[in-house]
Design an enzyme around this catalytic site. Structure first.
Site, PDB file in Angstrom:
ATOM      1  N   SER A   1       0.732  -1.186  -0.008  1.00 49.35           N
ATOM      2  CA  SER A   1       0.045   0.015   0.266  1.00 49.35           C
ATOM      3  C   SER A   1       0.893   1.075  -0.056  1.00 49.35           C
ATOM      4  CB  SER A   1      -0.918   0.106   1.155  1.00 49.35           C
ATOM      5  OG  SER A   1      -0.105   0.209   2.370  1.00 49.35           O
ATOM      6  N   LYS A   2       0.239   2.432   0.212  1.00 44.05           N
ATOM      7  CA  LYS A   2       1.020   3.723  -0.049  1.00 44.05           C
ATOM      8  C   LYS A   2       1.954   3.667   1.022  1.00 44.05           C
ATOM      9  CE  LYS A   2      -0.570   7.326  -2.912  1.00 44.05           C
ATOM     10  NZ  LYS A   2       0.553   7.752  -3.453  1.00 44.05           N
TER      11      LYS A   2
END
Ligand code: GLU
Length: 477
Positions: A252-253
């Protein structure tokens, strides 16, 4: 063996991210290795979330990575159209085939009703299968719904039984066919669901190998049932283990920049991403962390891919990118760095100066985006300290002592080079009795504005006598 045809099938509901890019890369490499065809198909059936802009950005990122497609949007091909939103009639025809075999039936249940059913099932600790209420809906009820303008979804009739298939990376996969109930294949607006559209397209586009991330493995039994029901031959499925962050959670980010565009903006090189992502979770034949593309292709083999998820290690990626930059010819590096310099307001036209600068900063660069910060000290007219540590250091008495001595010795040189700078520093050391870091750090702060940086004598040479003198003068009381 029939010719290899593989596809990358992104949904333009988001930017191309690292996980999808890896799937694209592996398909592309496999096509290259086998002399096959790499096809791009746009799965834009999620009308609300798909956008043209995102589709264009996926094209752009694929092109930046160097992943050229031989069939697909922009290039066309024998099996088009390659956007699912332009193939709705084809899906409708295939739904008709299933209807004629009594393997598809309309379902009029509303989402509220379905939700209620799933709540009830949950309360009884049961799985949430569709209860086939509409399978044998009395004719009268059906026509009442139709008269009331209620549009049905179409469900696929799932026959009981086990589903088993073989894969190169993950080996034998087995699912119980009854495990998911009669699933929806066509929504009430005539838009097919992913599983249905993918099966129709993979067959009509003559895809030989469906290579995708293993978060799709649970879709595969549904797809296999559809292949069988439509009388289609199965492709070879290859599910590749997902990429996880170092904390073993889905990427994820939080694990860095996941959209490929962010990596581009930070100055990672496409060749590095291709290498890094294609070797992730694989043992490379030559055990090297970076291979030229031709070698990546020739060495590629699913048997080298691990069954377990691959861990995305940003530190390693930075290291590979940094090593790649270090090995670049100065000319090429200047060419690649120019847009980054320009957007930071630095004019890259003085190549001689840039070559000198790059020869000393190169080893500190992990991505091109760091270059402007490293180059800036060589392009300023005034020192203007902003770093807290640097500010604290320059005002110390000992630093002031060093600056005054430095300025005095500098007077006796009409120009400065690395050797002369060292001579001056020795003289300053002798006079002040200050040495080592205590001597060099204040001078570094004066010349570069920073506590750390590239080798100082060469830095002083590039700056030249006038700038060195001016910067140090700015800092003396
Ligand atoms: N559109 C699907 C996705 O982006 C494609 C999955 C597949 O390759 O079958 O995940």
């Amino acid at each position: 063996m029939a010719s290899v045809r593989v596809r990358f099938a992104p949904s333009p509901t988001g930017h191309l991210h690292i996980g999808n890019a890896r799937t694209a890369i592996i398909n592309w490499i496999f096509a290259k290795k086998t002399g096959g065809t790499f096809i791009l198909r746009i799965e834009d059936t999620d009308i609300e979330r798909s956008t043209e802009t995102l589709m264009e950005s996926i094209f752009e990122d694929l092109k930046w990575l160097g992943l050229d497609w031989q069939e697909g949007p922009e290039v066309g091909g024998e099996f088009g159209p390659y956007r699912q939103s332009e193939r709705l009639e084809i899906y409708r025809q295939h739904l008709d085939i299933l209807k004629s075999k009594e393997l598809a039936y309309p379902c009029f249940c509303t989402s509220d009703e379905l939700e209620e059913k799933s709540k009830e099932a949950k309360a009884r600790g049961k799985d949430l299968y569709y209860d086939r209420k509409c399978l044998n809906l009395p004719k009268q009820e059906k026509s009442d719904f139709e008269k009331a303008g209620r549009k049905p979804v179409w469900r696929f009739y799932v026959s009981p039984g086990g589903i088993e298939w073989q894969e190169p990376v993950k080996g034998t996969q087995a699912f119980d066919g009854g495990n998911f109930g009669d699933f929806v294949i066509m929504r009430s607006d005539g838009i097919p669901t992913y599983n249905f559209a993918a099966v129709v397209d993979d067959t009509l586009m003559q895809i030989s190998h469906v290579i995708r991330s293993d978060d799709h493995v649970s879709n595969t039994p549904k797809q296999i049932l559809l292949y069988r029901a439509l009388g289609f031959e199965l492709p070879q499925f290859v599910h590749i283990p997902m990429i996880l962050g170092p904390d073993l959670n889905r990427l994820s980010k939080q694990h860095g920049a996941t959209p490929v565009g962010d990596y581009k903006a930070k100055g990672y090189l496409p060749e590095v991403l291709i290498n890094f992502l294609s070797l992730l979770g694989c043992s490379s034949q030559s055990e090297q962390e970076f291979l030229p593309i031709e070698k990546l292709v020739s060495e590629f083999d699913f048997s080298r891919m691990s069954k377990s998820p691959a861990i995305f290690d940003t530190v390693k990626l930075n290291c590979v990118n940094g090593n790649y930059i270090l090995a670049l010819e100065l000319d090429e590096l200047i060419f690649l760095a120019a847009p980054f310099l320009e957007s930071a307001g630095i004019d890259p036209s003085d190549r001689g100066k840039l070559e000198n600068i790059f020869s000393i900063i190169k080893k500190n660069v992990e991505c091109l985006g760091q270059i402007p910060e490293l180059v800036k000290p060589f392009y300023r007219d005034s020192i203007r300290l902003t770093d807290g540590q640097a500010i604290a250091l320059y005002s110390k008495d000992v630093s002031q002592k060093i600056y005054w001595a430095f300025l005095r010795y500098l007077q006796s040189y009409d120009h400065l080079d690395a050797g002369k700078f060292i001579e001056i520093m020795k003289l300053v050391q002798k006079e002040t009795g200050i040495m080592g870091k205590d001597l060099w750090a204040p001078i570094r702060v004066a010349l570069t504005g920073q506590i750390h940086g590239p080798e100082l004598p060469k830095t002083a040479e590039i700056l030249g006598k006038e700038k060195c003198e001016g910067f140090v003068r700015e800092l003396v009381d």
